[in-house]
Design a protein around this motif. Structure first.
Motif: not given
Length: 150
Positions: A72-97
């Protein structure tokens, strides 16, 4: 700029694994060593559950949840809004996971080491910090967008 967050995420993942390895090799299991007296200690804790060892011993459940979360996180990172805050939030969540998932696959538990000394809080690791900050950043991005659109 998108690649910068991915590089930082990869570096944090490597640092997480290196710190876990160092703590496992240098601090005896269950030992507490003061790092910043009265504030922060280092310990070597094996956690086969979630925060506060919730659902301890349910590794199959954690494997399934983690795989679903990563997809889900990777899908959202690739397909959804590419605003900087979304990108960083999703990237950090993927990293921690990924950081905790690597432990679960390799060791069958997660290595935790940071203990806050001035109040009762679960012992945590760098992957947990990445997850927490990722969720906070994503929450801020969602609130920000709601205010702009509303």
């Amino acid at each position: 700029m998108k690649w910068f967050s991915y590089i930082v995420g990869l570096l944090l993942l490597v640092i997480d694994q290196l710190v876990k390895s160092a703590v496992s090799n240098q601090i005896a299991l269950g030992t507490v060593k003061s790092f910043i007296p009265g504030v922060l200690s280092l310990t070597n804790l094996r956690n086969d559950g979630a925060a506060w060892s919730i659902l301890s011993g349910n590794q199959i459940f954690f494997y399934l949840i983690t795989v679903v979360a990563l997809v889900v996180l990777i899908y959202l990172l690739v397909t959804q809004r590419q605003h900087l805050l979304y990108q960083w939030g999703l990237t950090l969540m993927i990293t921690g996971t990924l950081g905790n998932f690597i432990d679960r696959i390799r060791l069958k538990y997660v290595v935790d080491m940071f203990q806050i000394d001035f109040f009762n809080f679960p012992i945590f690791n760098i992957a947990d910090m990445c997850l927490t900050f990722g969720v906070i950043i994503l929450f801020i991005a969602i609130i920000r967008d709601e205010r702009i659109e509303g």
